[in-house]
Design a protein around this motif. Sequence first.
Motif, PDB file in Angstrom:
ATOM      1  N   VAL A   1      50.305  53.860  51.529  1.00  0.00           N
ATOM      2  CA  VAL A   1      51.432  53.623  50.602  1.00  0.00           C
ATOM      3  C   VAL A   1      51.887  54.882  49.877  1.00  0.00           C
ATOM      4  O   VAL A   1      53.048  54.993  49.507  1.00  0.00           O
ATOM      5  N   ILE A   2      50.993  55.837  49.679  1.00  0.00           N
ATOM      6  CA  ILE A   2      51.462  57.044  48.982  1.00  0.00           C
ATOM      7  C   ILE A   2      52.441  57.829  49.844  1.00  0.00           C
ATOM      8  O   ILE A   2      53.249  58.589  49.344  1.00  0.00           O
ATOM      9  N   ARG A   3      52.376  57.656  51.152  1.00  0.00           N
ATOM     10  CA  ARG A   3      53.300  58.345  52.052  1.00  0.00           C
ATOM     11  C   ARG A   3      54.528  57.495  52.380  1.00  0.00           C
ATOM     12  O   ARG A   3      55.601  58.036  52.623  1.00  0.00           O
ATOM     13  N   THR A   4      54.330  56.191  52.472  1.00  0.00           N
ATOM     14  CA  THR A   4      55.395  55.345  53.038  1.00  0.00           C
ATOM     15  C   THR A   4      55.969  54.347  52.043  1.00  0.00           C
ATOM     16  O   THR A   4      56.914  53.662  52.366  1.00  0.00           O
ATOM     17  N   LYS A   5      55.407  54.260  50.817  1.00  0.00           N
ATOM     18  CA  LYS A   5      55.683  53.155  49.905  1.00  0.00           C
ATOM     19  C   LYS A   5      55.270  51.857  50.610  1.00  0.00           C
ATOM     20  O   LYS A   5      54.948  51.877  51.804  1.00  0.00           O
ATOM     21  N   PRO A   6      55.225  50.736  49.879  1.00  0.00           N
ATOM     22  CA  PRO A   6      54.671  49.529  50.506  1.00  0.00           C
ATOM     23  C   PRO A   6      55.429  49.071  51.749  1.00  0.00           C
ATOM     24  O   PRO A   6      54.823  48.620  52.709  1.00  0.00           O
ATOM     25  N   VAL A   7      56.754  49.219  51.746  1.00  0.00           N
ATOM     26  CA  VAL A   7      57.536  48.712  52.887  1.00  0.00           C
ATOM     27  C   VAL A   7      58.686  49.665  53.227  1.00  0.00           C
ATOM     28  O   VAL A   7      59.087  50.471  52.390  1.00  0.00           O
ATOM     29  N   PRO A   8      59.221  49.573  54.450  1.00  0.00           N
ATOM     30  CA  PRO A   8      60.409  50.371  54.805  1.00  0.00           C
ATOM     31  C   PRO A   8      61.696  49.671  54.379  1.00  0.00           C
ATOM     32  O   PRO A   8      61.676  48.491  54.022  1.00  0.00           O
ATOM     33  N   ALA A   9      62.808  50.413  54.430  1.00  0.00           N
ATOM     34  CA  ALA A   9      64.128  49.796  54.250  1.00  0.00           C
ATOM     35  C   ALA A   9      64.648  49.371  55.619  1.00  0.00           C
ATOM     36  O   ALA A   9      64.191  49.881  56.647  1.00  0.00           O
ATOM     37  N   ILE A  10      65.600  48.444  55.623  1.00  0.00           N
ATOM     38  CA  ILE A  10      66.216  47.996  56.875  1.00  0.00           C
ATOM     39  C   ILE A  10      67.686  48.405  56.841  1.00  0.00           C
ATOM     40  O   ILE A  10      68.405  48.054  55.906  1.00  0.00           O
ATOM     41  N   LEU A  11      68.095  49.135  57.870  1.00  0.00           N
ATOM     42  CA  LEU A  11      69.476  49.628  57.910  1.00  0.00           C
ATOM     43  C   LEU A  11      70.346  48.623  58.664  1.00  0.00           C
ATOM     44  O   LEU A  11      70.828  48.904  59.756  1.00  0.00           O
ATOM     45  N   ALA A  12      70.505  47.443  58.068  1.00  0.00           N
ATOM     46  CA  ALA A  12      71.287  46.413  58.750  1.00  0.00           C
ATOM     47  C   ALA A  12      72.743  46.487  58.331  1.00  0.00           C
ATOM     48  O   ALA A  12      73.608  45.872  58.931  1.00  0.00           O
ATOM     49  N   GLU A  13      73.002  47.250  57.261  1.00  0.00           N
ATOM     50  CA  GLU A  13      74.371  47.326  56.736  1.00  0.00           C
ATOM     51  C   GLU A  13      74.710  48.799  56.555  1.00  0.00           C
ATOM     52  O   GLU A  13      74.113  49.653  57.166  1.00  0.00           O
ATOM     53  N   GLU A  14      75.684  49.092  55.701  1.00  0.00           N
ATOM     54  CA  GLU A  14      76.026  50.488  55.405  1.00  0.00           C
ATOM     55  C   GLU A  14      74.857  51.164  54.683  1.00  0.00           C
ATOM     56  O   GLU A  14      74.163  50.526  53.883  1.00  0.00           O
ATOM     57  N   PRO A  15      74.632  52.467  54.952  1.00  0.00           N
ATOM     58  CA  PRO A  15      73.496  53.146  54.312  1.00  0.00           C
ATOM     59  C   PRO A  15      73.489  53.010  52.787  1.00  0.00           C
ATOM     60  O   PRO A  15      72.429  52.807  52.191  1.00  0.00           O
ATOM     61  N   GLY A  16      74.668  53.114  52.161  1.00  0.00           N
ATOM     62  CA  GLY A  16      74.716  53.025  50.697  1.00  0.00           C
ATOM     63  C   GLY A  16      74.161  51.703  50.212  1.00  0.00           C
ATOM     64  O   GLY A  16      73.333  51.643  49.294  1.00  0.00           O
ATOM     65  N   ALA A  17      74.591  50.623  50.862  1.00  0.00           N
ATOM     66  CA  ALA A  17      74.143  49.287  50.452  1.00  0.00           C
ATOM     67  C   ALA A  17      72.662  49.103  50.770  1.00  0.00           C
ATOM     68  O   ALA A  17      71.909  48.528  49.968  1.00  0.00           O
ATOM     69  N   ALA A  18      72.229  49.616  51.926  1.00  0.00           N
ATOM     70  CA  ALA A  18      70.823  49.446  52.318  1.00  0.00           C
ATOM     71  C   ALA A  18      69.895  50.166  51.345  1.00  0.00           C
ATOM     72  O   ALA A  18      68.871  49.620  50.921  1.00  0.00           O
ATOM     73  N   VAL A  19      70.260  51.406  50.976  1.00  0.00           N
ATOM     74  CA  VAL A  19      69.401  52.170  50.059  1.00  0.00           C
ATOM     75  C   VAL A  19      69.436  51.552  48.661  1.00  0.00           C
ATOM     76  O   VAL A  19      68.402  51.447  47.983  1.00  0.00           O
TER      77      VAL A  19
END
Length: 659
Positions: free
Chosen positions: A294-312
């Motif tokens: 988790v110190i490298r990756t945080k608990p979970v990833p993000a999912i780029l299912a939409e526009e990057p701005g909205a996903a982040v």
Amino acid sequence: MESLWNDAEASALSGDALKLRVHTSRLLGREPSLVLHGGGNTSVKSEVANLFGDREEILYIKGSGWDLATIEAAGFAPVKLDVLRRMAELPSLDDTAMVRAQRAAMTDPGAPTPSVEAILHAIIPFPFVDHTHADAVVAVTNTDAGEDRIREIYGDRLLVIPYVMPGFVLARTVYQRTRDLDWSRFEGMVLLHHGIFSWGDDARTSYERMIELVTTAENYLKAKGAWAEPPGPDTGPLASGDLGKLARLRREASLARGRPLVTRLDGSPAARGFASRPDVGVIATRGPLTPDHVIRTKPVPAILAEEPGAAVAAYAQGYREYFSRHQRGQTRLDPAPRWVLWPGRGSVALGVTAKDAAIVTDIARHTMRAIGWAEALGGWRALPEKDLFDVEYWELEQAKLKGGGTPPTLQGKVALVTGAASGIGRAAAEALMAQGAALMALDINPEVDKLFSGAGATGLICDVTDAQALRYALESTIVRFGGLDIVVSNAGLFTPTRRLEEMTEDLWRKSLDINLTSHQVLFKHAIPYLRLGFDPTIIIVASKNVPAPGPGAAAYSVAKAGLTQLARVAALELAADGIRVNVIHPHAVFDTAAWTSDVLEARAKAYGMTVDQYRRNNLLGVEVRTKDVAALICAMAGPAFAKTTGAQVPIDGGSERVV
Ligand code: ZN
């Protein structure tokens, strides 16, 4: 999994317990399915004579900050075993006190801080102890009936310990559960949701038990039909819309992180397969393979299912909520994702350096594979997020990430340099890298890909007069690093002396093609990505010939003058986007390929000077070298020139014709 033990290699070390410990630790470290990037730890217990000749029992335990793959004897901390054993008897112990007491019990104050699992290693009554986060074993424990499956696989060969926080709490838990236990009945220990231990009386036994235990888990996955890793659809190379999306993702994630980041795209069939699963949003967001990640990756990833701005933004919001659910007065870390799943395309890691992004890529790769296995066994079940939070915000984990000192000025920036295989271009490329920038180095010289390779640099053969090749180079930069912040437009050709009546059409056109038009084409393709960059800048290498031309250099001077005018227009056009465009005018930089000693001698002679006089023929009487020019380019790329655009700066030791 194969044992890498080799009798011939090991026999040279026999009799030296610490050397054998180093040896088998490295064998473990060579297998990424066992440990990744600093994960896992090993130890050996040994009796040594102290300064006074008294025999002392010492635990040599992996030091914090060392990696098993590359560890040396100096990477093991020697700690008095009796002190560690007594620490396990304490009812409680806070982290700071534990680290202080362990450091105080070391027989070498210069050794690294012992691993957080030192007490646990101390209470295991075998000389050699090996601990890994083996993918196959942890994946099995990360399922609904994980504990039952572990017992099904190993019977009662292994101790099974439910998840508790690593460090003192884990050591204490094992201590209490094993006080009345006959250790000799066991070959190792599984820590649910965390990893596996093996042990033995000698280095080989402990190491080969680890290999055998992990192979048993792998065979179990195969027998259950869980082993396959279905590849994703072949979606071909990234289209221009995808490149823009990747660059916007880098921009948004960097803004959330508060510093520029470098991306690494994993478009392998396996990564595409995982990212393209219809259930990816559900299965990828349950938690990591082992809490150490988790110190490298945080608990979970993000999912780029939409526009990057909205996903982040959605990811950051989720992270802030997670923090407020569990915080007990800690300071929140940045809410930016460390890796992102991009359906159809694979996974994208983000790091403050290319190396950092490569580490996240490796962890992500192993995590995706393990989730796939566990799903095939009935479902991935990671730790509750409270436990992940405790590890993510554990001071001993955070300490691992803290490097010393201020980061280099251009860390996280992406630079592209043309004409990078020699002279000013090569010096600039090396200097930008030394300042922390990730580098795309272009040159027509086929050696360029050997000169620049590795995590933070790519050399690409490119004829800058070929518009298609330049476009490909720009796209490759985005694929490779996710964005572009610094363009050093340097590729050039110093044409031979020709007075006007001797000028050939070929020479004239060649100079204009390379010294002028290629730069215009480069800008055209670079500008859309620079707009998404951080303090984006174009630095143009022109020539003193622009303000002070010489006879016989029309083809060169006219092209460089045109290039300077192009830069002025670019400064005007791009200022509104915050893109700075500046020009340098070097002169008489003799440590370049164009200036062979013959040429230098001939020119000096023509002016009635010695070579040394000719080299220093400027107001300051100094020699201008490629590294001086590179230093100016780095300064222009950095904060010193953050408020400067449209400038032309000579670097020539001063010329009375220009001053
Ligand atoms: Zn561990």
